[in-house]
Enzyme design. Structure first.
Site, mmCIF file in Angstrom:
data_model
loop_
_atom_site.group_PDB
_atom_site.id
_atom_site.type_symbol
_atom_site.label_atom_id
_atom_site.label_comp_id
_atom_site.label_asym_id
_atom_site.label_seq_id
_atom_site.Cartn_x
_atom_site.Cartn_y
_atom_site.Cartn_z
ATOM 1 N N GLN A 83 0.936 -1.248 0.039
ATOM 2 C CA GLN A 83 0.033 -0.052 -0.003
ATOM 3 C C GLN A 83 0.750 1.345 0.048
ATOM 4 O O GLN A 83 2.151 1.198 0.254
ATOM 5 C CB GLN A 83 -0.920 -0.022 1.417
ATOM 6 C CG GLN A 83 -1.936 -0.988 1.024
ATOM 7 C CD GLN A 83 -3.109 -0.933 2.197
ATOM 8 O OE1 GLN A 83 -3.113 -1.707 3.153
ATOM 9 N NE2 GLN A 83 -3.940 -0.043 2.151
ATOM 10 N N HIS A 84 0.120 2.383 -0.158
ATOM 11 C CA HIS A 84 0.700 3.842 -0.131
ATOM 12 C C HIS A 84 1.878 4.423 -1.026
ATOM 13 O O HIS A 84 2.044 5.442 -1.235
ATOM 14 C CB HIS A 84 1.304 3.854 1.350
ATOM 15 C CG HIS A 84 0.605 3.775 2.476
ATOM 16 N ND1 HIS A 84 -0.602 4.266 3.155
ATOM 17 C CD2 HIS A 84 0.613 2.633 3.322
ATOM 18 C CE1 HIS A 84 -0.848 3.815 3.959
ATOM 19 N NE2 HIS A 84 -0.231 2.882 4.387
ATOM 20 N N ASP A 235 -2.837 -4.839 -0.535
ATOM 21 C CA ASP A 235 -2.499 -6.314 0.021
ATOM 22 C C ASP A 235 -3.068 -6.527 1.394
ATOM 23 O O ASP A 235 -3.512 -7.706 1.785
ATOM 24 C CB ASP A 235 -0.808 -6.496 0.151
ATOM 25 C CG ASP A 235 -0.149 -5.533 0.907
ATOM 26 O OD1 ASP A 235 -0.542 -4.861 1.647
ATOM 27 O OD2 ASP A 235 1.033 -5.684 0.992
#
Ligand code: ADP
Ligand code: G3P
Length: 487
Positions: A83-84, A235
Protein backbone atom coordinates in the site's frame (compact mmCIF):
# COMPACT_ATOMS: atom_id res chain seq x y z
CA UNK A 1 -16.96 -29.20 -16.69
CA UNK A 2 -14.08 -27.41 -18.45
CA UNK A 3 -11.32 -25.95 -16.26
CA UNK A 4 -11.07 -22.18 -15.62
CA UNK A 5 -8.28 -20.47 -13.71
CA UNK A 6 -8.17 -17.17 -11.84
CA UNK A 7 -4.72 -15.73 -11.14
CA UNK A 8 -3.86 -13.75 -8.02
CA UNK A 9 -0.78 -11.53 -8.20
CA UNK A 10 0.62 -10.00 -5.01
CA UNK A 11 3.15 -7.19 -5.48
CA UNK A 12 4.89 -7.29 -2.07
CA UNK A 13 7.84 -5.28 -0.82
CA UNK A 14 10.33 -8.14 -0.79
CA UNK A 15 8.87 -10.15 -3.62
CA UNK A 16 5.98 -10.91 -5.92
CA UNK A 17 3.77 -13.98 -5.68
CA UNK A 18 1.33 -15.52 -8.13
CA UNK A 19 -1.27 -18.17 -7.32
CA UNK A 20 -3.35 -20.14 -9.81
CA UNK A 21 -6.83 -20.87 -8.45
CA UNK A 22 -9.22 -23.35 -10.02
CA UNK A 23 -12.72 -21.92 -10.39
CA UNK A 24 -14.07 -25.44 -10.94
CA UNK A 25 -12.57 -27.17 -7.89
CA UNK A 26 -12.04 -24.05 -5.70
CA UNK A 27 -8.51 -25.20 -4.99
CA UNK A 28 -5.13 -23.59 -5.33
CA UNK A 29 -3.46 -25.34 -8.25
CA UNK A 30 0.00 -23.78 -8.30
CA UNK A 31 2.13 -21.00 -6.81
CA UNK A 32 5.24 -19.16 -7.90
CA UNK A 33 7.21 -16.18 -6.71
CA UNK A 34 10.19 -13.96 -7.37
CA UNK A 35 12.21 -12.11 -4.75
CA UNK A 36 13.41 -8.52 -5.05
CA UNK A 37 14.27 -5.86 -2.54
CA UNK A 38 14.12 -2.19 -1.80
CA UNK A 39 16.72 -0.30 -3.86
CA UNK A 40 19.94 0.09 -1.87
CA UNK A 41 20.67 3.67 -0.82
CA UNK A 42 22.59 5.46 1.90
CA UNK A 43 20.04 8.29 2.19
CA UNK A 44 18.42 7.99 5.65
CA UNK A 45 14.70 7.24 5.51
CA UNK A 46 14.65 6.58 1.76
CA UNK A 47 12.93 3.39 0.54
CA UNK A 48 12.27 3.22 -3.18
CA UNK A 49 11.68 0.71 -5.96
CA UNK A 50 11.62 1.02 -9.73
CA UNK A 51 8.04 0.10 -10.82
CA UNK A 52 9.60 -1.90 -13.65
CA UNK A 53 10.64 -4.46 -10.99
CA UNK A 54 6.95 -5.22 -10.41
CA UNK A 55 6.29 -5.66 -14.14
CA UNK A 56 9.22 -7.98 -14.75
CA UNK A 57 8.32 -9.83 -11.53
CA UNK A 58 4.76 -10.32 -12.81
CA UNK A 59 6.00 -11.64 -16.16
CA UNK A 60 8.47 -14.07 -14.54
CA UNK A 61 6.17 -15.31 -11.78
CA UNK A 62 3.16 -15.82 -14.08
CA UNK A 63 5.35 -17.76 -16.54
CA UNK A 64 6.57 -20.00 -13.72
CA UNK A 65 3.12 -20.44 -12.17
CA UNK A 66 1.57 -21.47 -15.48
CA UNK A 67 4.42 -23.74 -16.50
CA UNK A 68 2.89 -27.14 -17.29
CA UNK A 69 -0.70 -25.85 -17.08
CA UNK A 70 -3.11 -25.12 -19.92
CA UNK A 71 -2.80 -21.34 -20.28
CA UNK A 72 -5.99 -21.09 -22.31
CA UNK A 73 -7.88 -21.88 -19.07
CA UNK A 74 -6.88 -18.52 -17.54
CA UNK A 75 -10.02 -16.38 -17.53
CA UNK A 76 -9.43 -13.65 -14.93
CA UNK A 77 -6.80 -12.11 -12.70
CA UNK A 78 -6.46 -9.52 -9.96
CA UNK A 79 -3.53 -7.66 -8.43
CA UNK A 80 -2.83 -7.07 -4.75
CA UNK A 81 -0.16 -4.56 -3.83
CA UNK A 82 1.96 -3.06 -1.09
CA UNK A 83 0.00 0.00 0.00
CA UNK A 84 0.72 3.75 -0.02
CA UNK A 85 3.63 3.78 -2.52
CA UNK A 86 3.82 6.86 -4.76
CA UNK A 87 4.15 6.14 -8.49
CA UNK A 88 4.37 9.28 -10.63
CA UNK A 89 3.83 9.30 -14.38
CA UNK A 90 4.59 12.21 -16.71
CA UNK A 91 3.85 13.00 -20.37
CA UNK A 92 3.37 9.85 -22.40
CA UNK A 93 2.87 7.94 -19.13
CA UNK A 94 6.61 7.82 -18.53
CA UNK A 95 7.63 6.82 -14.98
CA UNK A 96 9.31 10.01 -13.72
CA UNK A 97 11.28 8.60 -10.77
CA UNK A 98 11.44 5.45 -8.61
CA UNK A 99 8.34 4.86 -6.47
CA UNK A 100 8.59 6.09 -2.90
CA UNK A 101 7.39 3.12 -0.83
CA UNK A 102 5.13 2.83 2.25
CA UNK A 103 8.22 2.43 4.44
CA UNK A 104 9.98 5.55 3.10
CA UNK A 105 10.04 8.11 5.92
CA UNK A 106 11.62 11.05 4.09
CA UNK A 107 8.27 12.86 4.21
CA UNK A 108 8.20 12.98 8.05
CA UNK A 109 8.11 16.80 8.16
CA UNK A 110 5.39 16.95 5.49
CA UNK A 111 3.38 14.33 7.46
CA UNK A 112 3.48 16.54 10.55
CA UNK A 113 2.46 19.58 8.55
CA UNK A 114 -0.48 17.78 6.92
CA UNK A 115 -1.58 16.25 10.24
CA UNK A 116 -2.00 19.78 11.60
CA UNK A 117 -3.93 20.81 8.46
CA UNK A 118 -6.16 17.73 8.20
CA UNK A 119 -6.87 17.37 11.94
CA UNK A 120 -5.80 13.70 12.15
CA UNK A 121 -2.43 12.10 12.50
CA UNK A 122 -0.89 11.10 9.17
CA UNK A 123 2.27 9.01 9.25
CA UNK A 124 4.83 9.45 6.45
CA UNK A 125 3.56 6.25 4.81
CA UNK A 126 0.51 8.07 3.44
CA UNK A 127 0.91 8.90 -0.26
CA UNK A 128 -0.13 12.53 0.08
CA UNK A 129 2.83 13.25 2.38
CA UNK A 130 5.14 11.86 -0.30
CA UNK A 131 3.56 14.10 -2.95
CA UNK A 132 4.10 17.17 -0.78
CA UNK A 133 7.70 16.00 -0.24
CA UNK A 134 8.13 15.75 -4.01
CA UNK A 135 6.73 19.25 -4.50
CA UNK A 136 9.22 20.61 -1.95
CA UNK A 137 12.32 18.56 -2.74
CA UNK A 138 12.06 17.79 -6.45
CA UNK A 139 9.96 20.65 -7.86
CA UNK A 140 10.87 19.98 -11.51
CA UNK A 141 9.75 16.36 -11.25
CA UNK A 142 6.61 17.41 -9.38
CA UNK A 143 5.74 19.93 -12.12
CA UNK A 144 6.08 17.17 -14.71
CA UNK A 145 3.65 14.79 -12.94
CA UNK A 146 0.53 14.00 -14.96
CA UNK A 147 -0.79 10.96 -13.03
CA UNK A 148 -0.43 9.56 -9.52
CA UNK A 149 -0.87 5.82 -8.99
CA UNK A 150 -0.33 3.27 -6.22
CA UNK A 151 1.78 0.16 -6.89
CA UNK A 152 -1.15 -2.15 -7.70
CA UNK A 153 -2.76 0.57 -9.84
CA UNK A 154 0.44 0.81 -11.84
CA UNK A 155 0.37 -2.92 -12.60
CA UNK A 156 -3.36 -2.64 -13.41
CA UNK A 157 -2.59 0.22 -15.80
CA UNK A 158 0.12 -1.83 -17.51
CA UNK A 159 -2.31 -4.76 -17.82
CA UNK A 160 -5.40 -2.89 -19.02
CA UNK A 161 -4.34 0.59 -20.14
CA UNK A 162 -6.74 2.03 -17.54
CA UNK A 163 -5.76 4.39 -14.71
CA UNK A 164 -8.15 3.84 -11.85
CA UNK A 165 -8.08 3.37 -8.07
CA UNK A 166 -10.26 1.31 -5.77
CA UNK A 167 -11.29 2.22 -2.26
CA UNK A 168 -9.21 -0.23 -0.21
CA UNK A 169 -5.89 0.95 -1.60
CA UNK A 170 -7.04 4.57 -2.11
CA UNK A 171 -7.61 4.68 1.67
CA UNK A 172 -3.84 4.76 2.07
CA UNK A 173 -3.43 7.96 0.07
CA UNK A 174 -4.67 10.19 2.93
CA UNK A 175 -7.01 12.07 0.56
CA UNK A 176 -9.92 9.63 0.47
CA UNK A 177 -13.11 10.48 2.33
CA UNK A 178 -13.48 6.92 3.64
CA UNK A 179 -16.97 7.41 5.04
CA UNK A 180 -18.24 9.18 1.91
CA UNK A 181 -16.29 6.70 -0.27
CA UNK A 182 -15.13 9.49 -2.59
CA UNK A 183 -12.07 11.68 -3.05
CA UNK A 184 -11.59 14.32 -0.37
CA UNK A 185 -11.03 17.21 -2.75
CA UNK A 186 -10.65 19.70 0.11
CA UNK A 187 -7.70 17.67 1.42
CA UNK A 188 -6.22 17.54 -2.08
CA UNK A 189 -6.67 21.30 -2.50
CA UNK A 190 -4.82 21.88 0.77
CA UNK A 191 -1.74 20.58 -1.04
CA UNK A 192 -2.38 21.63 -4.63
CA UNK A 193 -5.62 22.07 -6.61
CA UNK A 194 -3.88 20.28 -9.48
CA UNK A 195 -4.18 17.01 -7.51
CA UNK A 196 -7.84 16.70 -8.54
CA UNK A 197 -6.57 15.95 -12.06
CA UNK A 198 -3.57 13.85 -11.02
CA UNK A 199 -5.45 11.22 -9.01
CA UNK A 200 -7.45 8.84 -11.24
CA UNK A 201 -11.17 8.14 -10.84
CA UNK A 202 -12.37 5.59 -8.26
CA UNK A 203 -14.01 2.31 -9.31
CA UNK A 204 -17.81 2.24 -9.06
CA UNK A 205 -17.98 -1.23 -7.50
CA UNK A 206 -15.55 -3.68 -5.88
CA UNK A 207 -17.35 -6.46 -7.76
CA UNK A 208 -16.81 -5.41 -11.36
CA UNK A 209 -13.92 -5.89 -13.77
CA UNK A 210 -11.87 -2.80 -14.61
CA UNK A 211 -11.01 -4.16 -18.05
CA UNK A 212 -9.25 -6.96 -19.88
CA UNK A 213 -5.56 -7.68 -20.41
CA UNK A 214 -4.32 -5.66 -23.41
CA UNK A 215 -3.43 -7.88 -26.41
CA UNK A 216 0.29 -6.94 -26.40
CA UNK A 217 0.56 -7.70 -22.65
CA UNK A 218 -1.40 -10.95 -23.07
CA UNK A 219 1.13 -11.98 -25.74
CA UNK A 220 4.01 -11.17 -23.35
CA UNK A 221 2.37 -13.16 -20.54
CA UNK A 222 1.31 -16.03 -22.79
CA UNK A 223 -2.34 -15.51 -21.82
CA UNK A 224 -5.39 -16.06 -24.04
CA UNK A 225 -7.31 -13.01 -25.31
CA UNK A 226 -9.95 -11.36 -23.13
CA UNK A 227 -8.66 -12.24 -19.63
CA UNK A 228 -10.71 -10.13 -17.20
CA UNK A 229 -8.90 -7.88 -14.73
CA UNK A 230 -10.68 -7.39 -11.38
CA UNK A 231 -10.00 -4.16 -9.43
CA UNK A 232 -7.53 -5.73 -6.95
CA UNK A 233 -6.71 -3.76 -3.79
CA UNK A 234 -4.08 -3.06 -1.19
CA UNK A 235 -2.44 -6.23 0.09
CA UNK A 236 -4.09 -6.04 3.50
CA UNK A 237 -7.62 -5.89 2.03
CA UNK A 238 -6.72 -8.75 -0.31
CA UNK A 239 -5.22 -10.67 2.58
CA UNK A 240 -8.48 -10.29 4.51
CA UNK A 241 -10.20 -12.08 1.61
CA UNK A 242 -7.59 -14.83 1.39
CA UNK A 243 -7.55 -15.38 5.17
CA UNK A 244 -11.33 -15.76 5.26
CA UNK A 245 -11.56 -12.68 7.48
CA UNK A 246 -13.52 -10.46 5.11
CA UNK A 247 -16.64 -12.44 5.97
CA UNK A 248 -16.24 -13.78 9.51
CA UNK A 249 -14.50 -10.72 10.99
CA UNK A 250 -11.54 -12.64 12.47
CA UNK A 251 -8.57 -10.59 13.65
CA UNK A 252 -5.61 -11.18 11.32
CA UNK A 253 -1.93 -10.61 11.98
CA UNK A 254 0.32 -10.48 8.95
CA UNK A 255 4.05 -11.01 9.44
CA UNK A 256 5.44 -9.60 6.19
CA UNK A 257 7.89 -6.81 5.45
CA UNK A 258 5.35 -4.79 7.38
CA UNK A 259 3.61 -6.17 10.44
CA UNK A 260 -0.13 -5.56 10.27
CA UNK A 261 -3.18 -6.31 12.40
CA UNK A 262 -6.65 -5.85 10.98
CA UNK A 263 -10.25 -6.99 11.27
CA UNK A 264 -13.34 -6.24 9.21
CA UNK A 265 -15.72 -3.59 10.50
CA UNK A 266 -19.13 -2.54 9.15
CA UNK A 267 -18.30 1.09 9.95
CA UNK A 268 -15.22 3.25 9.52
CA UNK A 269 -13.13 3.75 12.64
CA UNK A 270 -11.72 7.28 12.47
CA UNK A 271 -8.83 7.49 14.93
CA UNK A 272 -7.38 11.01 15.16
CA UNK A 273 -4.23 9.61 16.84
CA UNK A 274 -3.39 7.70 13.66
CA UNK A 275 -2.68 4.38 15.40
CA UNK A 276 -5.62 2.77 13.61
CA UNK A 277 -5.69 3.43 9.88
CA UNK A 278 -9.26 4.04 8.70
CA UNK A 279 -9.14 1.82 5.63
CA UNK A 280 -11.92 0.51 3.39
CA UNK A 281 -11.82 -3.20 2.59
CA UNK A 282 -12.43 -4.88 -0.77
CA UNK A 283 -16.06 -5.87 -0.13
CA UNK A 284 -17.74 -2.53 0.60
CA UNK A 285 -16.96 -2.68 4.34
CA UNK A 286 -14.06 -1.28 6.39
CA UNK A 287 -10.73 -2.65 7.56
CA UNK A 288 -9.36 -0.77 10.59
CA UNK A 289 -5.67 -1.60 10.51
CA UNK A 290 -2.49 -1.15 12.48
CA UNK A 291 0.85 -1.30 10.69
CA UNK A 292 4.46 -1.45 11.86
CA UNK A 293 7.39 -0.73 9.54
CA UNK A 294 9.77 -3.33 10.99
CA UNK A 295 8.80 -6.97 10.90
CA UNK A 296 10.45 -9.74 8.84
CA UNK A 297 13.38 -7.53 7.85
CA UNK A 298 14.58 -7.55 11.47
CA UNK A 299 15.02 -11.33 11.20
CA UNK A 300 16.67 -10.84 7.82
CA UNK A 301 19.37 -8.78 9.56
CA UNK A 302 20.27 -11.80 11.72
CA UNK A 303 20.15 -14.12 8.75
CA UNK A 304 22.50 -11.89 6.76
CA UNK A 305 24.86 -11.21 9.69
CA UNK A 306 25.43 -14.93 10.38
CA UNK A 307 24.90 -16.28 6.85
CA UNK A 308 22.39 -18.84 8.16
CA UNK A 309 18.95 -19.77 6.84
CA UNK A 310 15.64 -19.42 8.71
CA UNK A 311 15.42 -23.13 9.53
CA UNK A 312 18.91 -23.28 11.08
CA UNK A 313 18.31 -20.07 13.03
CA UNK A 314 14.96 -21.38 14.26
CA UNK A 315 16.63 -24.56 15.53
CA UNK A 316 19.32 -22.49 17.27
CA UNK A 317 16.69 -20.23 18.84
CA UNK A 318 14.67 -23.23 20.04
CA UNK A 319 17.79 -24.77 21.60
CA UNK A 320 19.07 -21.50 23.11
CA UNK A 321 19.06 -21.31 26.91
CA UNK A 322 17.49 -17.83 26.95
CA UNK A 323 13.84 -18.82 26.26
CA UNK A 324 10.82 -16.46 26.36
CA UNK A 325 11.88 -12.91 27.24
CA UNK A 326 15.41 -13.61 25.91
CA UNK A 327 16.93 -13.46 29.38
CA UNK A 328 16.30 -9.70 29.54
CA UNK A 329 17.56 -8.84 26.03
CA UNK A 330 15.22 -6.47 24.18
CA UNK A 331 15.46 -5.69 20.50
CA UNK A 332 13.67 -2.43 19.73
CA UNK A 333 13.14 -3.22 16.05
CA UNK A 334 12.94 0.32 14.63
CA UNK A 335 15.63 -0.21 11.99
CA UNK A 336 13.95 2.07 9.45
CA UNK A 337 12.17 4.35 11.91
CA UNK A 338 8.62 3.47 12.94
CA UNK A 339 5.05 4.50 12.12
CA UNK A 340 3.32 2.86 15.14
CA UNK A 341 4.22 4.76 17.27
CA UNK A 342 4.98 7.54 14.80
CA UNK A 343 8.73 7.76 15.38
CA UNK A 344 10.12 8.16 11.85
CA UNK A 345 13.59 9.04 13.15
CA UNK A 346 13.89 6.16 15.64
CA UNK A 347 16.51 3.47 15.07
CA UNK A 348 16.99 -0.12 16.18
CA UNK A 349 18.44 -0.83 19.64
CA UNK A 350 19.62 -3.98 21.37
CA UNK A 351 19.36 -3.59 25.11
CA UNK A 352 20.08 -5.77 28.13
CA UNK A 353 23.19 -7.39 26.65
CA UNK A 354 25.33 -9.55 28.94
CA UNK A 355 28.66 -11.27 28.23
CA UNK A 356 28.34 -14.08 25.72
CA UNK A 357 24.83 -13.29 24.57
CA UNK A 358 25.56 -12.35 20.96
CA UNK A 359 24.54 -15.86 19.92
CA UNK A 360 22.67 -16.27 16.62
CA UNK A 361 19.87 -18.24 18.31
CA UNK A 362 19.32 -15.61 20.99
CA UNK A 363 19.47 -12.73 18.51
CA UNK A 364 17.03 -14.47 16.14
CA UNK A 365 14.60 -14.98 19.04
CA UNK A 366 15.12 -11.37 20.13
CA UNK A 367 14.29 -10.22 16.56
CA UNK A 368 11.06 -12.26 16.57
CA UNK A 369 10.12 -11.06 20.04
CA UNK A 370 10.92 -7.42 19.17
CA UNK A 371 8.77 -7.46 16.02
CA UNK A 372 5.98 -9.26 17.94
CA UNK A 373 6.03 -6.96 21.00
CA UNK A 374 5.96 -3.94 18.69
CA UNK A 375 2.71 -5.31 17.21
CA UNK A 376 1.36 -6.28 20.63
CA UNK A 377 1.88 -2.76 21.99
CA UNK A 378 -0.11 -1.43 19.03
CA UNK A 379 -2.78 -4.10 19.45
CA UNK A 380 -3.36 -2.97 23.05
CA UNK A 381 -4.01 0.56 21.67
CA UNK A 382 -6.45 -0.88 19.11
CA UNK A 383 -8.37 -2.64 21.86
CA UNK A 384 -8.35 0.55 23.96
CA UNK A 385 -9.78 2.38 20.91
CA UNK A 386 -12.72 -0.03 20.69
CA UNK A 387 -11.58 -3.06 18.61
CA UNK A 388 -13.21 -6.17 20.06
CA UNK A 389 -11.14 -9.17 18.94
CA UNK A 390 -12.37 -12.72 19.44
CA UNK A 391 -10.33 -15.33 21.29
CA UNK A 392 -8.34 -16.31 18.22
CA UNK A 393 -5.84 -14.69 15.91
CA UNK A 394 -5.36 -15.71 12.31
CA UNK A 395 -1.70 -15.56 11.27
CA UNK A 396 -0.50 -15.00 7.68
CA UNK A 397 2.50 -13.65 5.74
CA UNK A 398 6.03 -14.96 5.23
CA UNK A 399 6.80 -15.01 8.97
CA UNK A 400 3.78 -17.26 9.62
CA UNK A 401 5.81 -20.08 8.04
CA UNK A 402 8.06 -20.07 11.12
CA UNK A 403 6.92 -22.56 13.82
CA UNK A 404 8.69 -20.75 16.67
CA UNK A 405 7.42 -17.31 15.69
CA UNK A 406 3.83 -18.62 15.53
CA UNK A 407 4.14 -19.88 19.13
CA UNK A 408 5.76 -16.61 20.26
CA UNK A 409 2.73 -14.76 18.85
CA UNK A 410 0.28 -17.10 20.62
CA UNK A 411 2.19 -16.79 23.92
CA UNK A 412 2.85 -13.04 23.82
CA UNK A 413 -0.73 -12.16 22.79
CA UNK A 414 -2.16 -14.82 25.11
CA UNK A 415 -4.50 -15.90 22.30
CA UNK A 416 -5.03 -18.99 20.20
CA UNK A 417 -3.48 -18.81 16.73
CA UNK A 418 -5.14 -20.32 13.67
CA UNK A 419 -3.34 -20.65 10.35
CA UNK A 420 -5.00 -20.34 6.97
CA UNK A 421 -3.83 -23.21 4.76
CA UNK A 422 -2.35 -20.62 2.40
CA UNK A 423 0.00 -18.17 4.21
CA UNK A 424 0.31 -15.99 1.08
CA UNK A 425 -3.23 -14.84 1.74
CA UNK A 426 -2.99 -11.61 -0.27
CA UNK A 427 -2.24 -13.50 -3.51
CA UNK A 428 -5.05 -15.98 -2.76
CA UNK A 429 -7.40 -13.10 -1.93
CA UNK A 430 -6.64 -11.54 -5.30
CA UNK A 431 -7.42 -14.82 -7.06
CA UNK A 432 -10.72 -15.11 -5.15
CA UNK A 433 -11.67 -11.57 -6.15
CA UNK A 434 -10.86 -12.36 -9.79
CA UNK A 435 -12.97 -15.56 -9.60
CA UNK A 436 -15.91 -13.64 -8.10
CA UNK A 437 -15.78 -10.97 -10.80
CA UNK A 438 -15.63 -13.63 -13.51
CA UNK A 439 -18.60 -15.50 -12.04
CA UNK A 440 -20.59 -12.29 -11.66
CA UNK A 441 -21.00 -12.87 -7.91
CA UNK A 442 -20.26 -10.21 -5.28
CA UNK A 443 -16.80 -10.70 -3.76
CA UNK A 444 -18.38 -10.90 -0.32
CA UNK A 445 -20.78 -13.70 -1.38
CA UNK A 446 -18.04 -15.56 -3.23
CA UNK A 447 -15.64 -15.72 -0.26
CA UNK A 448 -18.56 -16.71 1.99
CA UNK A 449 -19.48 -19.59 -0.33
CA UNK A 450 -15.89 -20.64 -0.99
CA UNK A 451 -14.23 -20.00 2.34
CA UNK A 452 -10.44 -20.39 2.25
CA UNK A 453 -9.48 -23.48 4.29
CA UNK A 454 -7.63 -23.31 7.62
CA UNK A 455 -5.05 -25.79 8.85
CA UNK A 456 -6.50 -28.14 11.49
CA UNK A 457 -3.93 -27.25 14.14
CA UNK A 458 -4.80 -24.50 16.67
CA UNK A 459 -1.77 -23.14 18.55
CA UNK A 460 -2.66 -22.51 22.17
CA UNK A 461 -0.84 -19.97 24.32
CA UNK A 462 1.46 -21.64 26.84
CA UNK A 463 0.38 -20.33 30.30
CA UNK A 464 3.88 -21.02 31.63
CA UNK A 465 5.23 -18.27 29.35
CA UNK A 466 2.63 -15.64 30.27
CA UNK A 467 4.55 -13.74 32.91
CA UNK A 468 7.82 -13.75 30.90
CA UNK A 469 6.07 -12.05 27.97
CA UNK A 470 4.18 -9.63 30.23
CA UNK A 471 7.51 -8.54 31.71
CA UNK A 472 9.11 -8.40 28.25
CA UNK A 473 6.31 -6.14 26.96
CA UNK A 474 6.54 -3.82 29.95
CA UNK A 475 10.33 -3.61 29.47
CA UNK A 476 9.96 -3.10 25.70
CA UNK A 477 7.48 -0.23 26.11
CA UNK A 478 9.45 1.49 28.87
CA UNK A 479 12.74 1.27 26.96
CA UNK A 480 11.17 2.43 23.71
CA UNK A 481 9.53 5.40 25.44
CA UNK A 482 12.76 6.30 27.18
CA UNK A 483 14.76 6.28 23.94
CA UNK A 484 12.32 7.64 21.38
CA UNK A 485 9.17 8.88 23.07
CA UNK A 486 10.21 12.51 23.17
CA UNK A 487 7.42 15.08 23.16
N1 ADP B 1 10.65 -19.52 7.89
C1 ADP B 1 10.68 -18.20 7.99
N2 ADP B 1 10.96 -17.62 9.17
C2 ADP B 1 10.98 -16.29 9.32
N3 ADP B 1 10.73 -15.43 8.32
C3 ADP B 1 10.46 -15.94 7.11
C4 ADP B 1 10.41 -17.34 6.88
N4 ADP B 1 10.10 -17.54 5.57
C5 ADP B 1 9.97 -16.31 5.03
N5 ADP B 1 10.20 -15.35 5.94
C6 ADP B 1 10.20 -13.89 5.77
O1 ADP B 1 9.03 -13.51 5.12
C7 ADP B 1 9.35 -12.49 4.16
C8 ADP B 1 8.33 -12.47 3.08
O2 ADP B 1 7.07 -12.26 3.68
P1 ADP B 1 5.88 -11.72 2.80
O3 ADP B 1 4.65 -11.72 3.63
O4 ADP B 1 5.85 -12.50 1.53
O5 ADP B 1 6.41 -10.25 2.55
P2 ADP B 1 6.12 -9.12 1.47
O6 ADP B 1 4.73 -9.38 0.95
O7 ADP B 1 6.21 -7.89 2.27
O8 ADP B 1 7.16 -9.17 0.41
C9 ADP B 1 10.73 -12.92 3.67
O9 ADP B 1 11.42 -11.84 3.12
C10 ADP B 1 11.36 -13.42 4.93
O10 ADP B 1 11.97 -12.33 5.60
O1 G3P C 1 5.05 -5.83 1.66
P1 G3P C 1 3.96 -5.90 2.67
O2 G3P C 1 3.07 -7.08 2.42
O3 G3P C 1 4.43 -5.83 4.08
O4 G3P C 1 3.03 -4.64 2.36
C1 G3P C 1 3.20 -3.37 2.87
C2 G3P C 1 1.89 -2.90 3.41
O5 G3P C 1 0.94 -2.72 2.41
C3 G3P C 1 2.02 -1.64 4.20
O6 G3P C 1 0.76 -1.30 4.74
Amino acid sequence: MSESYALGVDVGTQGLKVVVYSISTHELVKKAGVAYDITKTTIPGRAEQDPQVWISGTVTAIAEALNGLDRSCVKALAVSGQQHGLVVLGEGDKVLRPAKLWCDTESAAEAEELSAKFGWKLVPSFTITKLLWLQRHEPDTYAAVRSVLLPHDYVNWWLTGRKIMELGDASGTGVLDVEGRRWDTAAMDAVDTRLRELFPPLVDSPDQAIGTVRPEVAAQLGLPPGVLVAPGSGDNAMSALGAGAATDGATVISLGTSGTIFAKSPTAILDPTGVICPFCDATGNYLPLLCTLNCTRVLEEVREAFGLDHETLTELAEADASGPGCGGVTWLPYLIGERTPCWPHASGALLGLRPGCLRPGLLYRAAMEGATLSLLAGFRSMVAAGLRPGAQLRLVGGGAKNRLWKQIVADAFGMEVVLPAEPDSAALGAALQAAAVLEGVSVSDYVTQHRPPMLGQVLKPNPAHRSAYDRALARFEAQAQQLFGRA
